[in-house]
Design an enzyme around this catalytic site. Sequence first.
Site, short mmCIF file in Angstrom:
data_model
loop_
_atom_site.label_atom_id
_atom_site.label_comp_id
_atom_site.label_asym_id
_atom_site.label_seq_id
_atom_site.Cartn_x
_atom_site.Cartn_y
_atom_site.Cartn_z
N ILE A 12 40.14 43.27 31.84
CA ILE A 12 41.55 43.53 31.55
C ILE A 12 41.71 44.10 30.14
CG2 ILE A 12 43.83 42.46 31.32
CD1 ILE A 12 42.81 40.30 33.32
N TYR A 139 40.33 25.35 35.20
CA TYR A 139 40.81 26.63 34.67
C TYR A 139 42.33 26.61 34.55
CZ TYR A 139 41.49 31.75 34.47
OH TYR A 139 41.84 33.03 34.11
N VAL A 182 37.84 39.38 44.44
CA VAL A 182 37.43 39.55 45.82
C VAL A 182 37.38 41.03 46.21
CG1 VAL A 182 39.81 39.27 46.67
CG2 VAL A 182 37.90 38.82 48.19
#
Length: 305
Positions: A12, A139, A182
């Site tokens: 990112i 997380y 994914v």
Amino acid sequence: MRALVFGGNGFIGSHLVDALLASGHQVRVFDRSHERFRPALSGVEYRLFDFKDTSAIAESLEGVDVVIHLLSTTVPSTSNLDVVADIESNLIGTVRLLQLMLQKEVKRIVYLSSGGTAYGVPQIMPIPETHPLNPICSYGVVKVAVEKYLLMFQQLYGLRPVILRPANPYGDRQGHGGVQGVINTFLARIKNCEKIEIWGDGSTVRDFIHVEDLADICRIAAETEIEGVFNVGSGSGCSILEIMDVLRAVTGREVSPVFKPGRNYDVPRVVLDISKTQEQFDWKPRIDLDNGVAKTWKWIQGAAN
């Protein structure tokens, strides 16, 4: 604007750096290593240190207007393996950063939290920012804890945070080794004629956002004075089985996945309500799933494994 991007050499972060440079901003990157998929960029100041290096962080904060914090040493699928390490590296490290920001009188921060894990199992859909926070993996717990510290520092010390809770990002320069992502992982396996494994029956629904759209809202948030918590996604959901249909159409290949037992930390359905973000930032995602997957497939075909 002079921006310090923690994690600016990651998936990112690299796209955010591109967006900041394109808008004429000065960029300093703090990360452990250089980008994986391309050489260092001219015009960017790189600081290659560990997030535990307090003196390096303090020096990197000199002269900056805004901090954009994208760093995380874990992902949802690995965070529960060593919860203490997750807390030490991500929560404690970020609180230390906030204290250093106060010392250096840097008050503006954009923090990338998690729209996929912070809410836990949704009670309503799509999920608004006011939804209870009940994460079911470390997380998500750490992301929520960081959010709480940001709001505490805002209330007590005048920090000016904007917290973004993104959906599942995908696109160019995302690793595709199977740990996270994914779409990229599946495309890489299709490219290499490898088996695709699906956890559960494929009915799991997620909100996917192309990384360029995510980078765009990060840039916009850094440029404004807006504070608060905002969801970032496409605003619609897509099941893993539906993703498979898109992958077949884009690649032109027939794929027969292998189904494996579901994982207890996988939330069945996550779709984010992005209306607040659209209204406050005058922003909307530009790249739909079909075009985003096509762009990613083109990149995957030319990328090293």
